[in-house]
Design an enzyme around this catalytic site. Structure first.
Site, short mmCIF file in Angstrom:
data_model
loop_
_atom_site.label_atom_id
_atom_site.label_comp_id
_atom_site.label_asym_id
_atom_site.label_seq_id
_atom_site.Cartn_x
_atom_site.Cartn_y
_atom_site.Cartn_z
N SER A 211 0.92 -1.19 0.00
CA SER A 211 -0.09 -0.02 0.03
C SER A 211 0.98 1.38 0.01
O SER A 211 2.21 1.26 -0.25
CB SER A 211 -1.03 -0.28 1.18
OG SER A 211 -1.95 1.05 1.25
N ASN A 212 0.17 2.40 0.35
CA ASN A 212 1.17 3.59 0.44
C ASN A 212 0.54 4.52 1.45
O ASN A 212 -0.49 4.07 1.98
CB ASN A 212 1.19 4.35 -0.76
CG ASN A 212 -0.29 4.58 -1.35
OD1 ASN A 212 -0.98 5.53 -0.68
ND2 ASN A 212 -0.63 4.04 -2.48
N THR A 213 1.15 5.79 1.87
CA THR A 213 0.85 6.82 3.00
C THR A 213 -0.44 7.53 2.63
O THR A 213 -0.51 8.40 3.60
CB THR A 213 2.21 7.18 3.27
OG1 THR A 213 2.56 7.89 2.51
CG2 THR A 213 2.94 6.22 4.11
N ALA A 278 -4.54 7.36 -4.44
CA ALA A 278 -3.01 6.74 -4.74
C ALA A 278 -3.16 5.43 -5.01
O ALA A 278 -2.99 4.81 -4.00
CB ALA A 278 -2.17 7.35 -3.40
#
Ligand code: C5P
Length: 407
Positions: A211-213, A278
């Site tokens: 995943s990402n932030t 995102a």
């Protein structure tokens, strides 16, 4: 613009209360019906009778709430707010701004502000010394962040007695701000807007993922702002810690493929798609059913490309307005410009994510907007809510242009 509109005029109390009378008359001359709610301080400066004799209907008094309020008054306040296309507060003194910022609805005027879900314009008046105080600025910013419009022609530049005349506000300026706010609402009102938000999660095994932030804050702010402008909003969001704004259809998803499916399901009705999510570009090629054990010294996971949802939308764009986001750590503008043409976008929000002080997890951001013609607009650091409003202003400009300049 104001012809046949119903405007609720909230009258504050101060030396400039008489300006509210002028605003009332100017709105009426422009064809609007004006209803009035006065504040606790109004009558110290101008008697309620003045407003009662000029307004189009009853005037709600400050005590028309709770204790002294009869059932009839309660219903008339609700009725007034429900039927109002816009609310304008004149003069919006620092005290009234503070009450509004705190949502302190202990009188009919502040209650009306909270009940009203259309555009709200504050004709802000203050002496320079008052406005310099961080608390006053903080309160003003809170209203802006909540999507309200501050018409601050009434802020004195300096606090010299000689400048006393500068502490004034022209009724025409206030009425122009009301008309502009209504125009903004009109273009998006009744349109369907899809907003994607947050990160996606691509499972590696039952308990791990890529995943990402991304926090989802910008997408959620966009959803709330678009809703307040009267749009039907479908918020398709990856996992976040945020609560969906009221009145928005929220479609929670986890993976990029689920997000694509949800977008496909809703896109036929959409006039605008804003892709602030995102999205993970890659996902593990095979979903592993059992938790991976650590027996081996190394582990390789083969990744495969996720569908590019925005590029797919761009390929079958029709008359839709498409907005993308570009999060880059280098060559921000060149990369973003390339994406505008590759994905057939009307606007891209280019975001330099190498600066930890702004961007993904922060409440603020500093971005560049790039339009379909390659025009670059650098924006200052601003709250994500204020950024959402700016993006929607540009979206509305595209919609207005597409329908031949009529708002
Ligand atoms: O090409 P890049 O991923 O940088 O483009 C970012 C934009 O494209 C964002 O608006 C994002 O939501 C969208 N996107 C998408 N599907 C992907 C990757 C990005 O819709 N698989």
């Amino acid at each position: 613009m104001l012809q046949d509109k119903t405007i609720l005029l909230g009258v504050g109390g101060g030396p400039l209360t008489s300006t509210a009378v002028e605003v009332l008359r100017t709105l009426q001359r422009a064809g609007a019906g004006v209803r009035v709610v006065i504040s606790a301080e109004t009558e110290t400066f101008v008697p309620g009778l003045t407003f009662r004799s000029l307004a189009d209907g009853d005037v709600i008094m400050p005590g028309d709430l709770y204790g002294r309020m009869g059932a009839q008054d309660f219903h008339s306040l609700h009725g007034l707010v429900k039927n109002a296309d816009g609310l304008v507060v004149v003069p919006a003194t620092p005290a009234l701004i503070a009450k509004a910022a705190a949502g302190l609805a202990d009188e009919a005027l502040v209650r009306a502000m909270l009940l009203h879900d259309g555009p709200t314009v504050f004709a802000f008046v203050a002496r320079a010394a008052e406005y310099r105080h961080p608390l006053a600025r903080h309160n003003v910013q809170r209203l802006r962040d909540a999507g309200m419009i501050l018409c601050d022609a009434g802020v004195a530049e300096t606090d010299d007695a000689a400048d006393e005349l500068g502490w004034n506000i022209a009724a025409a300026t206030v009425v122009d701000a009301v008309a502009a706010a209504l125009r903004q609402t009109t273009v998006l009102s009744g349109r369907t807007v899809i907003i994607t938000a947050g990160p996606t999660q691509e499972p590696i095994d039952p308990v791990r993922h890529i995943s990402n932030t991304s926090s989802g804050k910008t997408g959620f702010a966009l959803a709330e702002a678009a809703r307040q402008r009267g749009a039907e909003v479908v918020l398709i969001t990856g996992p976040t810690h945020l609560q969906a704004p009221a009145g928005v259809t929220c479609v929670p998803v986890r993976t990029a493929v689920q997000m694509r499916d949800a977008v496909r399901q809703h896109v036929a009705a959409a006039d605008v798609v804003i892709k602030s999510a995102a999205v993970s570009d890659f996902r593990p090629a095979t979903a592993i059913a059992d938790k991976i054990k650590k027996e081996d010294a190394t582990l390789s996971i083969t990744l495969e490309r996720n569908p590019d949802i925005l590029a797919e939308l761009g390929a079958a764009k029709g008359n839709r307005v498409l907005v993308g986001f570009a999060a880059e750590t280098r060559d921000l503008l060149a990369n973003a410009k390339r994406k505008v043409s590759k994905k057939a976008l009307d606007l891209i929000v280019a975001n330099d994510v190498s600066d930890p002080a702004i961007g993904f997890a922060s409440d603020h951001n500093r971005v560049h907007l790039i339009d379909a013609a390659g025009g670059v607009e650098p924006l200052p650091v601003m709250s994500k809510r204020a950024l959402a409003e700016t993006i929607l202003d540009r979206v509305q400009a595209v919609l207005t242009q597409r329908q031949g300049g009529t708002a």
